[in-house]
Scaffold this motif. Structure first.
Motif, mmCIF file in Angstrom:
data_model
loop_
_atom_site.group_PDB
_atom_site.id
_atom_site.type_symbol
_atom_site.label_atom_id
_atom_site.label_comp_id
_atom_site.label_asym_id
_atom_site.label_seq_id
_atom_site.Cartn_x
_atom_site.Cartn_y
_atom_site.Cartn_z
ATOM 1 N N GLN A 66 0.830 -1.209 0.000
ATOM 2 C CA GLN A 66 0.000 0.000 0.000
ATOM 3 C C GLN A 66 0.866 1.261 0.000
ATOM 4 O O GLN A 66 0.535 2.237 -0.668
ATOM 5 C CB GLN A 66 -0.938 -0.012 1.206
ATOM 6 C CG GLN A 66 -2.038 -1.052 1.099
ATOM 7 C CD GLN A 66 -2.904 -1.124 2.338
ATOM 8 O OE1 GLN A 66 -2.412 -1.307 3.459
ATOM 9 N NE2 GLN A 66 -4.204 -0.967 2.161
ATOM 10 N N ARG A 67 1.983 1.226 0.722
ATOM 11 C CA ARG A 67 2.890 2.382 0.725
ATOM 12 C C ARG A 67 3.516 2.584 -0.650
ATOM 13 O O ARG A 67 3.660 3.729 -1.113
ATOM 14 C CB ARG A 67 3.988 2.215 1.788
ATOM 15 C CG ARG A 67 3.507 2.310 3.217
ATOM 16 C CD ARG A 67 4.675 2.498 4.180
ATOM 17 N NE ARG A 67 5.701 1.480 4.032
ATOM 18 C CZ ARG A 67 5.729 0.329 4.702
ATOM 19 N NH1 ARG A 67 4.768 0.044 5.581
ATOM 20 N NH2 ARG A 67 6.697 -0.549 4.512
ATOM 21 N N VAL A 68 3.886 1.502 -1.309
ATOM 22 C CA VAL A 68 4.467 1.611 -2.652
ATOM 23 C C VAL A 68 3.451 2.225 -3.615
ATOM 24 O O VAL A 68 3.774 3.115 -4.403
ATOM 25 C CB VAL A 68 4.934 0.231 -3.159
ATOM 26 C CG1 VAL A 68 5.279 0.286 -4.649
ATOM 27 C CG2 VAL A 68 6.142 -0.247 -2.361
ATOM 28 N N SER A 69 2.218 1.762 -3.534
ATOM 29 C CA SER A 69 1.165 2.309 -4.379
ATOM 30 C C SER A 69 0.942 3.792 -4.101
ATOM 31 O O SER A 69 0.805 4.598 -5.030
ATOM 32 C CB SER A 69 -0.142 1.529 -4.128
ATOM 33 O OG SER A 69 -1.203 2.057 -4.880
ATOM 34 N N THR A 70 0.935 4.161 -2.833
ATOM 35 C CA THR A 70 0.755 5.563 -2.460
ATOM 36 C C THR A 70 1.924 6.411 -2.951
ATOM 37 O O THR A 70 1.733 7.539 -3.420
ATOM 38 C CB THR A 70 0.618 5.688 -0.934
ATOM 39 O OG1 THR A 70 -0.545 4.967 -0.502
ATOM 40 C CG2 THR A 70 0.487 7.149 -0.513
ATOM 41 N N LEU A 71 3.129 5.871 -2.849
ATOM 42 C CA LEU A 71 4.304 6.603 -3.304
ATOM 43 C C LEU A 71 4.247 6.840 -4.805
ATOM 44 O O LEU A 71 4.517 7.951 -5.285
ATOM 45 C CB LEU A 71 5.574 5.826 -2.934
ATOM 46 C CG LEU A 71 6.923 6.501 -3.239
ATOM 47 C CD1 LEU A 71 7.009 7.879 -2.580
ATOM 48 C CD2 LEU A 71 8.075 5.614 -2.768
ATOM 49 N N LEU A 72 3.881 5.820 -5.564
ATOM 50 C CA LEU A 72 3.746 5.984 -7.016
ATOM 51 C C LEU A 72 2.679 7.020 -7.352
ATOM 52 O O LEU A 72 2.847 7.812 -8.282
ATOM 53 C CB LEU A 72 3.416 4.643 -7.659
ATOM 54 C CG LEU A 72 4.575 3.638 -7.744
ATOM 55 C CD1 LEU A 72 4.060 2.249 -8.068
ATOM 56 C CD2 LEU A 72 5.596 4.078 -8.777
ATOM 57 N N THR A 73 1.598 7.029 -6.604
ATOM 58 C CA THR A 73 0.557 8.040 -6.818
ATOM 59 C C THR A 73 1.113 9.440 -6.583
ATOM 60 O O THR A 73 0.840 10.366 -7.344
ATOM 61 C CB THR A 73 -0.640 7.784 -5.891
ATOM 62 O OG1 THR A 73 -1.210 6.499 -6.188
ATOM 63 C CG2 THR A 73 -1.714 8.854 -6.078
ATOM 64 N N SER A 74 1.915 9.598 -5.529
ATOM 65 C CA SER A 74 2.507 10.906 -5.232
ATOM 66 C C SER A 74 3.484 11.341 -6.314
ATOM 67 O O SER A 74 3.728 12.541 -6.487
ATOM 68 C CB SER A 74 3.212 10.871 -3.873
ATOM 69 O OG SER A 74 4.453 10.182 -3.934
ATOM 70 N N TRP A 75 4.036 10.369 -7.050
ATOM 71 C CA TRP A 75 4.937 10.680 -8.171
ATOM 72 C C TRP A 75 4.147 10.920 -9.463
ATOM 73 O O TRP A 75 4.729 11.087 -10.526
ATOM 74 C CB TRP A 75 5.908 9.525 -8.406
ATOM 75 C CG TRP A 75 6.918 9.324 -7.316
ATOM 76 C CD1 TRP A 75 7.159 10.142 -6.247
ATOM 77 C CD2 TRP A 75 7.824 8.217 -7.177
ATOM 78 N NE1 TRP A 75 8.152 9.605 -5.458
ATOM 79 C CE2 TRP A 75 8.575 8.440 -6.006
ATOM 80 C CE3 TRP A 75 8.056 7.064 -7.930
ATOM 81 C CZ2 TRP A 75 9.556 7.536 -5.563
ATOM 82 C CZ3 TRP A 75 9.021 6.170 -7.506
ATOM 83 C CH2 TRP A 75 9.771 6.410 -6.337
#
Length: 212
Positions: A66-75
């Motif tokens: 979930q953190r990886v997905s959130t990080l990609l969204t922030s990018w």
């Protein structure tokens, strides 16, 4: 006459701008609803596979995904890549042997997140890192599938997606685990520096924030 024509032109341009803005807003809303639906289906699969009970740096495997997905969204990654980020561990990886689905069940994941996102998950999982990492940024660099042994030449778009997902995955772990950052940080900084042509500005800035 010229003044009237100019006014009409300005009104036409303004109307066109409003239409374009409205269309963009509608598309964004549609993308958001599509993304929410995909995320719910992916989370259901992850939970049924027991991802929230699997230990991982920073807590559980599910929390990491979930953190990886959130990080990609922030990018500002496109939705397909965000979905792949959430699901990137389903088939295991060259650095994480545990699997959540067997390869003969690829259709199950494809039905949940779409074929393009599932293809990215497979690409990420299949990478023989020792054979593929060093030349990934090179147009003719080989990519070795660790499941089949096949050598391929991914497209530039595939290599960009792969690099972006790898950066999000590794930087999440480095950010949350000082021990992992100390042990692997120099290697990752060297790797992502070589991959700089493939990474987005957001990913590169985050690399420097975490590893420098």
């Amino acid at each position: 006459m010229c003044t009237a024509a100019a006014a009409r032109s300005r009104r036409s341009a303004s109307h066109g701008s409003r239409v374009s803005s409205l269309q963009a807003s509608k598309q964004a809303a549609n993308d958001s609803r599509w993304g929410d639906s995909i995320t719910k289906q992916a989370l259901t699969l992850l939970q049924s596979a027991g991802a929230e009970a699997i230990d991982h740096p920073g807590g559980t495997l599910l929390a990491h995904l979930q953190r990886v997905s959130t990080l990609l969204t922030s990018w500002r990654a496109r939705p397909v890549l965000v979905s792949a980020g959430l699901c990137h561990a389903f088939y295991g990886t060259d650095g994480f042997a545990l699997t959540l689905l067997d390869l003969d069940q690829r259709a199950v994941l494809a039905n949940a997140i779409g074929e393009e996102a599932e293809d990215l998950v497979y690409l990420y999982a299949s990478c023989d890192r020792k054979a593929s990492y060093r030349s990934l940024a090179e147009p003719d660099g080989k990519f070795v599938d660790r499941f089949t042994g096949e050598q391929t030449r991914p497209t530039i778009e595939q290599r960009q997606d792969f690099a972006e997902l790898t950066a999000a995955n590794e930087l999440d772990i480095a950010a949350i685990s000082p021990q992992m950052r100390e042990e692997y940080g120099p290697y990752l900084l060297d790797l992502f520096t070589r991959w700089r042509p493939l990474l987005s500005e957001h990913a590169w800035e985050h690399t420097n924030d975490i590893l420098c």
